[in-house]
Design an enzyme around this catalytic site. Structure first.
Site, PDB file in Angstrom:
ATOM      1  N   PHE A 145       0.851  -1.185   0.000  1.00  0.00           N
ATOM      2  CA  PHE A 145       0.000   0.000   0.000  1.00  0.00           C
ATOM      3  C   PHE A 145       0.888   1.237   0.000  1.00  0.00           C
ATOM      4  O   PHE A 145       2.063   1.187   0.385  1.00  0.00           O
ATOM      5  CB  PHE A 145      -0.914   0.009   1.235  1.00  0.00           C
ATOM      6  N   GLN A 258      -8.218  14.335   4.062  1.00  0.00           N
ATOM      7  CA  GLN A 258      -7.624  13.498   3.026  1.00  0.00           C
ATOM      8  C   GLN A 258      -8.593  13.294   1.865  1.00  0.00           C
ATOM      9  O   GLN A 258      -9.721  12.834   2.059  1.00  0.00           O
ATOM     10  CB  GLN A 258      -7.241  12.132   3.597  1.00  0.00           C
ATOM     11  N   HIS A 260      -8.957  11.029  -1.041  1.00  0.00           N
ATOM     12  CA  HIS A 260      -8.441   9.776  -1.581  1.00  0.00           C
ATOM     13  C   HIS A 260      -8.228   9.952  -3.082  1.00  0.00           C
ATOM     14  O   HIS A 260      -9.077  10.506  -3.779  1.00  0.00           O
ATOM     15  CB  HIS A 260      -9.435   8.642  -1.322  1.00  0.00           C
ATOM     16  N   LEU A 274     -15.638   4.978  -3.394  1.00  0.00           N
ATOM     17  CA  LEU A 274     -14.231   4.618  -3.235  1.00  0.00           C
ATOM     18  C   LEU A 274     -13.787   3.530  -4.202  1.00  0.00           C
ATOM     19  O   LEU A 274     -14.484   2.541  -4.432  1.00  0.00           O
ATOM     20  CB  LEU A 274     -13.986   4.145  -1.800  1.00  0.00           C
ATOM     21  N   GLU A 277      -7.254   1.390  -2.826  1.00  0.00           N
ATOM     22  CA  GLU A 277      -5.837   1.505  -3.128  1.00  0.00           C
ATOM     23  C   GLU A 277      -5.224   0.150  -3.473  1.00  0.00           C
ATOM     24  O   GLU A 277      -4.132   0.087  -4.040  1.00  0.00           O
ATOM     25  CB  GLU A 277      -5.121   2.115  -1.919  1.00  0.00           C
ATOM     26  N   ARG A 333      -1.054   9.045  -0.094  1.00  0.00           N
ATOM     27  CA  ARG A 333      -2.269   9.457  -0.786  1.00  0.00           C
ATOM     28  C   ARG A 333      -2.303  10.943  -1.121  1.00  0.00           C
ATOM     29  O   ARG A 333      -2.830  11.344  -2.168  1.00  0.00           O
ATOM     30  CB  ARG A 333      -3.482   9.099   0.068  1.00  0.00           C
ATOM     31  N   HIS A 399     -12.357  11.733   1.665  1.00  0.00           N
ATOM     32  CA  HIS A 399     -12.361  10.359   2.169  1.00  0.00           C
ATOM     33  C   HIS A 399     -12.197  10.254   3.687  1.00  0.00           C
ATOM     34  O   HIS A 399     -12.851   9.430   4.331  1.00  0.00           O
ATOM     35  CB  HIS A 399     -11.222   9.591   1.481  1.00  0.00           C
ATOM     36  N   ARG A 434      -2.932  10.380   6.482  1.00  0.00           N
ATOM     37  CA  ARG A 434      -2.991   8.977   6.917  1.00  0.00           C
ATOM     38  C   ARG A 434      -2.530   8.052   5.810  1.00  0.00           C
ATOM     39  O   ARG A 434      -2.939   8.187   4.653  1.00  0.00           O
ATOM     40  CB  ARG A 434      -4.428   8.611   7.309  1.00  0.00           C
TER      41      ARG A 434
END
Length: 622
Positions: A145, A258, A260, A274, A277, A333, A399, A434
């Site tokens: 990730f 954030q 995304h 969404l 990822e 991100r 997100h 994050r």
């Protein structure tokens, strides 16, 4: 079948409640517990299990149905340095990755505890029945990730959050913990400076309910429904953030929202939904309308030593991950979202205003359907796109909010005695950004800590427990019913629509002082309009009334975000200022703390220095 009205029955058993249990001094349903958890996502359920196991009589209250929490949308995996694929991985590396991903604005103690305890929490989840994907050696499989040095996300295909909720829900029910579903908490109640309980209502009937408890744990999730384009579900209206503020707690890091990098952009009915990822973690690449793999043009200096410079080097990484630098699609991100936004603004976007995410040319159809079953069905059913044969159109979507209630790192206790916060509604753990997968391990680590701390606090009170005030209950009831008393005012839906549009346009992924100043003026106007909301009909099955109550929270949280974003004159993590494009070392040493004014109608800001990191942890960044 008995003729007992449903509102007179216990929410779990369906049995008629005693007069003492079901009715308070105002004819309002009343319950007493040691610990009340508000929210039934991963953080709330893990906290409730911990409190119960510590001997506390515990209840969970949730806006939606049990099992419908937004945690199910966390698809990729649980970040934990278990070392199942790469023995060199350990908590120190995970800690370093988390701090660097948050641009060093994290609460170092929270990041340390998170990295140290996450593996044990994952194994605990497995003991309770979670069915993880396995390696050839039978260990829990882990995937790559963004921002993580090693593959460390324990996963269940691309349905990890769903498996987590299924497991925690089953455990909660097995333990006999009371769950109040489709029940919204509107206010926290206090006795002096201590929490004494909470006030709310049943969404079905509109009848009011009070919970008397010395310990309340907020696990209400995020704030995404204040933005027009978001991956968040309808529950995410900032309830925990706003209730904590009004109760006297403080918020931290609220400017860091954030976006995304990958949300659906077409068709309009699913815009913002969404796209995990995991697609990029399993080999997907980002291309613009010219077919160029553009992420190589956006590698920041901070990550150049670890990121591939060429396509050939990036492609080798998937085959020999230990010795080659990672592909730029797996940058944190915030970096990927800004790059996508730049390509779209430069006119190199896709047909529907996004860019292309391509895994079809990189992996076999069998691999995609096995590793990404939810994504395959999501695009096939909602967009008529076969991701095994064609690229996906994606774009940034609101997100996650890094900001939340300021808590003690070890106990999750806020500034208000008896009030705890965990998960997305708490702040500090993720700093300014994050890393993917850290949210699910965050829920497990700090959910357990909050539950144990809340139970210990209640136990320590003995018989000297705070009591609910009749005056506070009357005030909460009056405020909840206010929309029915107004005449000639506005529909709450029009105000919500305007708020979402203003936040999207003025407090979005790229910000300026001029736009942020305008956003605060717009929010003030919306607050004035909201003072005269009108709701028609009755309290039963009334979504307009539900939204009128939620708007109070959404406006307060939106003001907190905009005011903090205007104050922070730099770009860092999830906060990007076009007029201050780079990070500023001076701002990198302090947080902005939000508190509420004495009249409870507006927010105030105060800078606060970061807690100093001990030398034995500083060495990881030398």
């Amino acid at each position: 079948m008995t003729d007992t009205p449903m509102e007179d029955r216990h929410p779990m058993t369906g049995n008629r409640m005693s007069d003492e249990e079901s009715r308070g001094s105002h004819g309002i349903e009343h319950h007493k517990y040691d610990v009340v958890v508000i929210g039934a996502g991963g953080a709330g359920l893990r906290a409730a299990i911990a409190a119960h196991d510590a001997g506390a009589r515990t209840a969970v209250v949730c806006k939606s149905l049990l099992g419908k929490a937004h945690t199910v949308m966390a698809e990729g995996g649980i970040a934990a340095a278990m070392g199942n694929l790469w023995p060199d991985d350990n908590w120190e590396v995970h800690f370093r990755d988390t701090m660097r991903g948050g641009k060093m604005l994290n609460n170092w103690r929270m990041a340390q505890l998170h990295a140290q305890e996450a593996p044990e929490r994952v194994l605990e989840l497995e003991d309770w029945g979670a069915l993880f994907d396995r390696t050839q050696d039978g260990l829990i499989s882990q995937r790559d990730f963004g921002g993580h040095r090693y593959a460390r996300l324990a996963h269940v295909g691309d349905r990890t959050g769903l498996e987590m909720i299924r497991t925690l829900q089953q455990r909660t029910v097995q333990l006999g913990i009371d769950v109040f579903m489709e029940c919204t908490v509107t206010d926290l109640l206090k006795d002096g400076d201590k929490i004494s309980g909470a006030f709310g209502y049943w969404r079905e009937t509109g009848r009011f309910i009070t919970f008397e408890a010395p310990s309340v744990i907020l696990a209400t999730g995020g704030i995404g429904k204040s933005f027009k384009v978001t991956s968040n579900s309808w529950e995410y209206t900032g309830d925990g953030h706003a209730m904590a503020l009004r109760a006297g707690a403080k918020l931290i890091n609220m400017e860091f929202v954030q976006f995304h990098p990958t949300g659906m952009v077409w068709p309009p009915s699913v815009k913002g939904l969404l796209v995990t990822e995991s697609v990029r973690g399993d080999g997907g690449i980002l291309k613009n309308s010219e077919g160029k793999r553009f992420m190589f043009d956006y590698i920041p200096e901070f990550f150049k030593a670890e990121t591939a410079d060429t396509e050939e080097e990036a492609d080798r990484w998937y085959e020999d991950k230990k010795n080659n630098r990672r592909p730029p699609e797996l940058l944190p991100r915030d970096e990927v979202a800004r790059a996508i936004n730049s390509e779209i603004k430069a006119g190199r976007g896709s047909e529907h205003g996004g860019i292309y995410l391509d895994i079809a040319s990189r992996r076999t159809p069998e691999f995609i359907r096995k590793r990404l079953p939810s994504m395959y069905h999501q695009f096939k059913e909602l967009a008529d796109v076969d991701i095994t044969a064609e690229p996906m159109e994606i774009g940034p979507t609101c997100h996650y909010v890094m900001g939340g209630v300021e808590v003690d790192a070890d106990t999750e206790l806020s500034a208000v005695p008896g009030l705890y916060a965990v998960g997305e509604c708490s702040g500090g753990m993720h700093g300014s950004n994050r890393l993917g997968g850290n949210s699910l391990s965050d829920l497990l680590v700090f959910g357990r800590r909050a539950g144990e701390s809340a139970a210990a606090y209640t136990s320590g009170l003995g018989d000297d427990r705070p009591a609910i005030s009749d005056d506070d209950v009357r005030a909460a009831e009056k405020h909840a019913l206010a929309p029915f008393e107004s005449t000639g005012g506005e529909n709450p839906y029009s105000i919500q629509q305007d708020l979402q549009q203003k936040m999207n346009d003025l407090v979005g992924i790229i910000r300026t002082a001029e736009e942020l100043t305008q956003s605060l003026k717009e929010i003030e106007t919306l607050k004035e309009r909201a003072r005269n909301l009108v709701v028609e009909g009755h309290r039963q099955y009334n979504p307009g009334w539900h939204l009128a109550i939620d708007l109070r929270n959404m406006l307060l949280v939106s003001e907190s975000i905009a005011k903090a974003a205007l104050e922070r004159q730099e770009s860092r993590g999830g906060h990007t200022r076009d007029d201050f494009p780079g990070p500023n070392p001076e701002w990198g040493a302090k947080n902005l703390v939000v508190s509420i004014s004495e009249d409870g109608e507006s927010v105030m800001l105060n800078p606060q220095p970061l807690p100093p990191m001990p030398d034995d942890l500083k060495k990881f960044f030398d």
